[in-house]
Design an enzyme around this catalytic site. Structure first.
Site, PDB file in Angstrom:
ATOM      1  N   GLU A  90       0.813  -1.217   0.000  1.00  0.00           N
ATOM      2  CA  GLU A  90       0.000   0.000   0.000  1.00  0.00           C
ATOM      3  C   GLU A  90       0.848   1.269   0.000  1.00  0.00           C
ATOM      4  OE1 GLU A  90      -3.498   0.471   0.200  1.00  0.00           O
ATOM      5  OE2 GLU A  90      -3.760  -1.657  -0.229  1.00  0.00           O
ATOM      6  N   GLU A  99      -1.536   9.336   0.073  1.00  0.00           N
ATOM      7  CA  GLU A  99      -1.837   8.924  -1.300  1.00  0.00           C
ATOM      8  C   GLU A  99      -1.191   9.899  -2.291  1.00  0.00           C
ATOM      9  OE1 GLU A  99      -5.802   8.044  -4.043  1.00  0.00           O
ATOM     10  OE2 GLU A  99      -5.988   8.437  -1.893  1.00  0.00           O
ATOM     11  N   ASN A 137     -14.690   5.988   7.026  1.00  0.00           N
ATOM     12  CA  ASN A 137     -13.636   5.205   7.660  1.00  0.00           C
ATOM     13  C   ASN A 137     -12.877   6.018   8.699  1.00  0.00           C
ATOM     14  OD1 ASN A 137     -13.880   2.596   6.570  1.00  0.00           O
ATOM     15  ND2 ASN A 137     -12.876   3.225   4.671  1.00  0.00           N
TER      16      ASN A 137
END
Length: 238
Positions: A90, A99, A137
């Protein structure tokens, strides 16, 4: 993890007792004997970002004391290897804290949620070891960890322990796109493939994006070797 859409709230983070229960030993994480040594961690992530400290990981373990302490020694090491393999995939070997594709940032605000996106529509992009994303989340992880991540999601990229805790939250309490939590998949010998399915199965399982799936698998094989365990039972793929 950035495309997993889980709305369930995790149970409150477990709190370790300061008093030993008669006849029982403290979990390995509590006793300061995590199955991954600092030298092994360094071997796994030789080019990691300085944000991702070994101490930050160890400090986060108390939030989920069953992580890498369940089952026999081989199972405990296997779970650590499985978790860190997915983390490595990831984050590009723990090189990335956030990200990289900023064009995605505004996409992670689910306006149908009653609490909305108080930190801003583009504030819930992927952060941390499992790239926590989406406002729901951040809300669920924050509630479970007793940290207000909905209003201050930047904590996940500023505090190493908080960052690791969000990854452990997903690993131990969320099924994501899968059929079980990643923790349960490993300790119940269901196979590494089930962890892929939970974290990003909608995009990487059942023949989709085999290169991404295979990268996770190859990292897992490498890390079980570092930790001196085996891949275990069940399917290694999904």
């Amino acid at each position: 993890m950035k495309l997993s859409r889980t709305l369930s709230l995790a149970a409150s983070a477990a709190v370790l007792s300061t008093l030993a229960v008669a006849g029982q030993t403290a979990p390995a994480s509590a006793a300061g004997s995590f199955v991954v040594s600092e030298s092994q961690f360094n071997q796994m992530f030789p080019s990691r970002n300085g944000f991702y400290t070994y101490r930050g990981l160890v400090d986060a373990l108390s939030a989920y004391p069953k992580f890498a302490t369940s089952g026999d020694d081989a199972t405990r090491r296997r779970e650590a290897a499985a978790f860190l393999a997915n983390v490595s995939h990831e984050t590009g070997g723990l090189r990335y804290v956030v990200e990289q594709n900023t064009a995605n940032y505004p996409h992670y605000c689910d306006t149908s949620q009653p609490y909305g996106c108080p930190a801003g529509k583009a504030a819930y992009y992927g952060r941390g070891p499992l790239q926590l994303s989406w406002n729901f989340n951040y809300k669920a992880a924050g509630d479970a960890l007793h940290i207000d991540l909905l209003h201050d999601p930047s904590k996940v990229e500023k505090d190493p322990a908080v960052s690791w805790k969000t990854a452990l939250w997903f690993w131990n309490s969320q099924t994501g796109a899968g059929r079980m939590t990643s923790h349960d998949a490993i300790v119940n010998n269901k196979g590494f493939g089930e962890t892929i399915r939970s974290i990003n199965g909608a995009l990487e399982c059942d023949g989709k994006n085999p290169g991404q799936r295979d990268d996770r698998i190859n990292l897992f094989k490498k890390f079980v070797g570092v930790l001196g365990t085996t891949v275990g039972g069940g399917s290694i793929s999904c």
